[in-house]
Design a protein around this motif. Structure first.
Motif, PDB file in Angstrom:
ATOM      1  N   THR A   3       5.583  -1.411   6.264  1.00  0.00           N
ATOM      2  CA  THR A   3       4.524  -0.441   6.011  1.00  0.00           C
ATOM      3  C   THR A   3       3.428  -0.649   7.026  1.00  0.00           C
ATOM      4  O   THR A   3       3.254  -1.735   7.558  1.00  0.00           O
ATOM      5  CB  THR A   3       3.917  -0.605   4.605  1.00  0.00           C
ATOM      6  OG1 THR A   3       3.386  -1.912   4.501  1.00  0.00           O
ATOM      7  CG2 THR A   3       4.954  -0.357   3.534  1.00  0.00           C
ATOM      8  N   MET A   5      -0.203  -1.245   7.820  1.00  0.00           N
ATOM      9  CA  MET A   5      -1.440  -1.728   7.207  1.00  0.00           C
ATOM     10  C   MET A   5      -2.601  -1.336   8.098  1.00  0.00           C
ATOM     11  O   MET A   5      -2.538  -1.524   9.308  1.00  0.00           O
ATOM     12  CB  MET A   5      -1.424  -3.260   7.089  1.00  0.00           C
ATOM     13  CG  MET A   5      -0.619  -3.768   5.927  1.00  0.00           C
ATOM     14  SD  MET A   5      -1.383  -3.356   4.366  1.00  0.00           S
ATOM     15  CE  MET A   5      -2.903  -4.261   4.495  1.00  0.00           C
ATOM     16  N   ILE A  55      -1.670   0.178  -1.170  1.00  0.00           N
ATOM     17  CA  ILE A  55      -0.623   0.276  -0.154  1.00  0.00           C
ATOM     18  C   ILE A  55       0.501   1.176  -0.660  1.00  0.00           C
ATOM     19  O   ILE A  55       1.027   2.013   0.075  1.00  0.00           O
ATOM     20  CB  ILE A  55      -0.086  -1.121   0.220  1.00  0.00           C
ATOM     21  CG1 ILE A  55      -1.179  -1.937   0.924  1.00  0.00           C
ATOM     22  CG2 ILE A  55       1.146  -1.008   1.115  1.00  0.00           C
ATOM     23  CD1 ILE A  55      -0.851  -3.413   1.067  1.00  0.00           C
TER      24      ILE A  55
END
Length: 156
Positions: A3, A5, A55
């Motif tokens: 992912t 960030m 997230i």
């Protein structure tokens, strides 16, 4: 799972630095009073769970998002001294829908449910149902508790 960030800016104004500063401020305020280890651990665990939920909201892969929410639930389940459905372990077991998030945001304005319904162009009963679901999913018993938990988890 990979992912993206958000990176902190060199001047400390990035989203990561903002979250760390928030945690630091919370821990600092705890240290002014009679700080117990459980209180500090709880603050940190709720913060970590909030970051995981945040997230998960940004991840486009539904499976990865679900895994992140499950991990947030596991983190909250390890909070010391939390018993019963109103404890922090009940938070984030199930993600809020877009409409439930909209109701949660409206709850912080302290408007009556009928006014919230009018503003969302839905029935009063629909808002009542969404409100009950928000309370259940966040492990809250009151509007203020739901709003506080929403803020702790970075939903607001």
């Amino acid at each position: 799972m990979h992912t993206h960030m958000p990176r902190a800016e060199p001047d400390g104004s990035g989203p990561v630095d903002g979250r760390v500063a928030d945690l630091h401020g919370r821990l600092r305020s705890l240290s002014r009073g009679p700080l117990g280890a459980d209180e500090a651990v709880t603050t940190c665990l709720v913060w970590v769970a909030g970051v995981l939920v945040e997230i998960a909201e940004d991840v486009t892969d539904a499976r990865s998002a679900r895994e992140l929410r499950d991990e947030a639930s596991a983190v909250l389940a390890s909070v010391p001294g939390q018993d019963g459905p109103a404890g922090a372990s009940a938070v984030a077991l199930e993600p809020l829908t877009d409409r439930q998030l909209a109701v949660l945001h409206a709850l912080q304005l302290e408007a009556p449910l009928r006014q919230i319904a009018d503003g969302m162009y839905v029935s009063y009963n629909t808002v009542k149902s969404h409100t009950r679901a928000v309370y259940r999913k966040l492990g809250a018993r009151t509007r203020a508790e739901a709003v506080d938990r929403g803020r702790e988890l970075g939903l607001m």
